[in-house]
Design an enzyme around this catalytic site. Structure first.
Site, mmCIF file in Angstrom:
data_model
loop_
_atom_site.group_PDB
_atom_site.id
_atom_site.type_symbol
_atom_site.label_atom_id
_atom_site.label_comp_id
_atom_site.label_asym_id
_atom_site.label_seq_id
_atom_site.Cartn_x
_atom_site.Cartn_y
_atom_site.Cartn_z
ATOM 1 N N GLY A 273 -7.046 -37.972 -37.255
ATOM 2 C CA GLY A 273 -6.559 -37.609 -36.185
ATOM 3 C C GLY A 273 -5.411 -37.547 -35.854
ATOM 4 O O GLY A 273 -5.071 -37.078 -34.527
ATOM 5 N N ASN B 223 -2.077 -35.206 -49.582
ATOM 6 C CA ASN B 223 -1.492 -34.442 -49.006
ATOM 7 C C ASN B 223 -0.119 -34.616 -48.581
ATOM 8 O O ASN B 223 1.313 -34.455 -48.179
ATOM 9 C CB ASN B 223 -1.476 -33.323 -48.091
ATOM 10 C CG ASN B 223 -2.728 -32.035 -48.936
ATOM 11 O OD1 ASN B 223 -2.444 -31.615 -49.840
ATOM 12 N ND2 ASN B 223 -3.901 -31.956 -48.573
ATOM 13 N N GLU C 131 -16.311 -32.362 -38.381
ATOM 14 C CA GLU C 131 -16.155 -33.866 -39.142
ATOM 15 C C GLU C 131 -17.288 -32.977 -40.658
ATOM 16 O O GLU C 131 -18.405 -32.897 -39.649
ATOM 17 C CB GLU C 131 -15.982 -34.557 -38.020
ATOM 18 C CG GLU C 131 -16.135 -36.411 -39.263
ATOM 19 C CD GLU C 131 -15.645 -37.424 -38.683
ATOM 20 O OE1 GLU C 131 -16.357 -37.088 -37.610
ATOM 21 O OE2 GLU C 131 -15.318 -37.745 -38.251
ATOM 22 N N ASP D 118 -8.798 -19.945 -26.066
ATOM 23 C CA ASP D 118 -9.642 -20.924 -25.191
ATOM 24 C C ASP D 118 -10.271 -22.133 -24.778
ATOM 25 O O ASP D 118 -11.179 -23.199 -25.101
ATOM 26 C CB ASP D 118 -10.420 -20.244 -23.998
ATOM 27 C CG ASP D 118 -11.574 -20.076 -25.051
ATOM 28 O OD1 ASP D 118 -12.385 -19.023 -24.455
ATOM 29 O OD2 ASP D 118 -12.262 -20.063 -25.899
ATOM 30 N N SER E 118 -10.138 -11.199 -38.503
ATOM 31 C CA SER E 118 -10.324 -11.134 -39.229
ATOM 32 C C SER E 118 -12.163 -10.204 -38.202
ATOM 33 O O SER E 118 -12.254 -10.755 -37.689
ATOM 34 C CB SER E 118 -10.974 -11.760 -40.353
ATOM 35 O OG SER E 118 -12.541 -10.914 -40.984
ATOM 36 N N SER F 271 -2.354 -40.905 -51.149
ATOM 37 C CA SER F 271 -1.763 -40.311 -52.343
ATOM 38 C C SER F 271 -2.566 -38.860 -52.149
ATOM 39 O O SER F 271 -2.513 -38.316 -52.902
ATOM 40 C CB SER F 271 -3.034 -40.750 -53.565
ATOM 41 O OG SER F 271 -4.103 -40.601 -53.376
ATOM 42 N N LYS G 130 0.818 -30.904 -42.741
ATOM 43 C CA LYS G 130 1.540 -32.905 -43.184
ATOM 44 C C LYS G 130 3.125 -32.498 -43.211
ATOM 45 O O LYS G 130 3.499 -33.376 -42.779
ATOM 46 C CB LYS G 130 0.609 -33.324 -44.376
ATOM 47 C CG LYS G 130 -0.922 -33.341 -44.453
ATOM 48 C CD LYS G 130 -1.271 -34.910 -44.322
ATOM 49 C CE LYS G 130 -2.330 -35.135 -44.260
ATOM 50 N NZ LYS G 130 -2.947 -36.569 -43.459
ATOM 51 N N SER H 279 -6.265 -26.401 -42.601
ATOM 52 C CA SER H 279 -5.232 -27.176 -42.844
ATOM 53 C C SER H 279 -3.972 -27.616 -44.174
ATOM 54 O O SER H 279 -3.616 -27.669 -43.909
ATOM 55 C CB SER H 279 -6.335 -28.548 -42.120
ATOM 56 O OG SER H 279 -6.774 -28.507 -42.647
ATOM 57 N N TYR I 245 7.676 -32.644 -55.455
ATOM 58 C CA TYR I 245 8.402 -32.296 -55.299
ATOM 59 C C TYR I 245 9.696 -33.649 -55.013
ATOM 60 O O TYR I 245 10.598 -34.377 -53.803
ATOM 61 C CB TYR I 245 7.749 -32.320 -53.850
ATOM 62 C CG TYR I 245 6.867 -31.413 -53.252
ATOM 63 C CD1 TYR I 245 5.041 -31.350 -52.912
ATOM 64 C CD2 TYR I 245 7.248 -30.749 -53.750
ATOM 65 C CE1 TYR I 245 4.494 -30.527 -53.110
ATOM 66 C CE2 TYR I 245 6.171 -29.410 -53.330
ATOM 67 C CZ TYR I 245 5.025 -29.454 -53.307
ATOM 68 O OH TYR I 245 4.471 -28.452 -52.524
#
Lengths: 408, 404
Positions: free
Chosen positions: B235, B134, B258, B226, B82, B132, B107, B362, B169
């Site tokens: 992690g 994703n 974070e 880069d 963008s 509980s 995930k 994410s 699911y």
């Protein structure tokens, strides 16, 4: 790159030089100039050798030229025994103008992704390919047409600016495209327009000119601005350059997913529809083009049934981007190249919007979700004519601008 | 040969010799470049950092194997750019839209890799987890693809939307009490009864390898990147991304983002061992986990820095993402963008030449969370904003005042 190019061209250059030199054998023999010039018989082998070099060079140059220019002459499309030449004499745009538009705007637009979803495939029973024009700059596909229109103005005309009186996505797209070219965009907006639309135009750098609510007032003020500034009036859809710009969606879609056999397009004024249909039918004459329209604004369906442009006294639909009527340039394309128009009601549209968000994770506006609503509608499912439409391209035309997802 | 023909062949002969010479020079140059690359990588800070299996939980070969295993099941998500966001941030940004992945978050990659690397005997018994979020949904979806049962242990007080997600699911819900011990006990019980395999949300070599496939795709789609900014929780994502990226391009920088209210990773990196917090307080509910035994070494060695941002910045970034990029990401997903805009990143001279930044979005905003008035950020998506004024954000966007 230059390295490989010289690698290829060097023998040709040598051949040309040799052929030229071959015609002048005197330089090769190295003999000095005689006072009394002696007539030499020209050795035929020299001529043949240099001529063959020249012929090789000319033939290869011609070959390269035909390869480059060959795409200008597509095969004609014969459908139902009727010779339907998709050429400039008959319709407002054609494949060459659309390809030109693509070349003109490709450095400014996003090449939007095509997304698929197995869940939606299972629900609909077909393979669906979603062309996500909601991620286009300005939030909708309109940026393509606006860009093409603005960048095809000559410098003199462009310096005076552009004017429009649409308040939807077209105004925002035009403002953004004008900002990219560095010219002014005058947007005539009625006083009762929603705040988000005004914000949109402002955000993209357009100059707002207020008018009263009715259409006549808007048009009058637009004409006034036109006369005062000499700006060019860019119609939201009834314009050759706009149609060619929207047609680039087809080019990209058929490149990204060439197995598509049907494209479903939302229809309002017919700009997107015309461009997509002209490009798609030129590339693949067997492709089917279907339109999706809300029941509360089904002027296109009525027009197709009646055989002439029908306008409605009022429109009533949640899909606020689909309330325009067909134009002089878009109507012939809709009449000839669109295979059918599927009308859906507002509940189906909202259901499709929700499905799109929950499964595809894309927040689109109702006008954008209407394609999916059409695929899931009963009229499409039960129609035997579309039973073998198995790979369907759906154009998600625009993103949800009003943050309608929040709890009211 | 005739004299005249020999003359004509001479230039050709010269040309052939010269081009061959150039080509050999080019080859030698490339070879020396490769050598010097490996030397610089090995020589960073005097430490020998070989990214190999002996040292870390995964490596480039396991990540490439994961890619081959899962590529037919996952979406290859698009990379979006963008110009507006580039102008605001002053860098070139590339957004890897993992929010469009199946299951709504990245995930699914790790879950798919874990499930499809089970042997048939183990797979038939099923898989179990007590996340509980994703991860549970992704695991349930991947298990459905393989046709095996997925047991998800959910505490009684979990929000309805999370339960709905798992059920949608095809996962089997097993209720437990709300405490952490009860959840783990129930999970162990299910494990013993059914023989199912426990798949940890992030502390698992197969999960890390699966998440690392994001790097492979991102660097293929945009090789000029880069720097990569990754949200960090347990992690898993950042380990996979860092391992893959540093193996492909050792000069690439990996930064973590974070929330301030859950800054255990930043504290761990500062102290040099895993630090856990007594409680976490952030709107980014997907980032509340702590580092694991397998992910900590990668974070310690391969992550160049951790940028902490507070909740207002996260919500700002979420809104920007929606308005400009037209993508509705969840707060945990928008934290990468928040990090790019944060003062600590902008003012840090170390990152002054990070010009082509890849940001991983994410996960997507769930519809139910928007409608739930208890979610802290639900009101921020519309005109009524509690903390952030609309004008501040418009200032970013237009630089002009509100009219009308």
């Amino acid at each position: 790159m230059a390295y490989t190019l010289s690698f290829i061209l060097f023998p040709f250059v040598i051949a040309v030089l040799l052929s030229i030199l071959g015609l002048c054998p005197r330089f090769f023999t190295g003999k000095t100039h005689r006072i009394r010039p002696k007539r030499r018989r020209i050795d035929p082998s020299f001529c043949i050798d240099s001529l063959s070099n020249l012929i090789v060079v000319l033939v290869s140059a011609f070959g390269i030229w035909t390869l480059k220019e060959g795409s200008k002459y597509p095969p004609q499309s014969y459908i139902l025994g009727l010779k339907m030449e998709v050429n400039k004499e008959k319709y407002a745009a054609d494949l060459s103008s659309i390809k030109e538009a693509h070349a003109r705007i490709s450095s400014f637009i996003h090449k939007t992704p095509v997304m698929t979803s197995e869940s939606l495939d299972a629900i609909s029973g077909r393979r669906l390919f979603f062309k996500c024009e909601c991620f286009q700059k300005g939030g909708a596909f309109k940026f393509r047409g606006a860009c093409n229109a603005i960048f095809s103005l000559d410098d003199q005309q462009a310096a005076k600016g552009v004017v429009t009186h649409s308040s939807g996505n077209h105004a925002a797209a035009l403002a953004l495209a004008a900002k990219l070219r560095g010219i002014t965009a005058y947007v005539v907006i009625p006083k009762n327009a929603p705040e988000c639309k005004v914000q949109n135009v402002l955000r993209y750098g357009g100059q707002i000119i207020w008018s009263e609510a009715p259409v006549q007032s808007r048009e009058e003020i637009a004409t006034k601005v036109l006369q005062e500034t000499g700006a060019a009036f860019i119609h939201p859809y009834d314009d050759v350059r706009i149609i060619s710009g929207q047609g680039t969606v087809s080019l990209e879609l058929l490149e990204q997913a060439p197995q598509i056999d049907t494209i479903i397009v939302p229809i309002s004024g017919g700009g997107l529809m015309s461009g997509v249909a002209l490009a798609a039918k030129s590339i693949n004459p067997a492709i089917r083009i279907l339109a999706a329209e809300p029941k509360g604004a089904n002027d296109a369906a009525q027009s197709k049934a009646a055989g002439r442009i029908v306008t409605l006294p009022e429109t009533n639909t949640v899909a606020d981007g689909l309330r325009a009527f067909l134009g002089e340039l878009t109507w012939p394309v809709v009449r000839d190249l669109v295979d059918d128009i599927i009308t859906v009601d507002d509940t189906e549209i909202i259901d499709a919007m929700r499905l799109c968000y929950e499964i595809l994770k894309v927040a689109i506006e109702p006008s954008g979700a209407i394609g999916l609503a059409a695929v899931l509608s009963d009229s499409f499912r039960s129609n035997p004519a579309w039973k073998d439409c198995n790979r369907i391209g759906i154009i998600l035309s625009g993103v949800d601008q009003t943050n309608a997802l929040e709890p009211s």
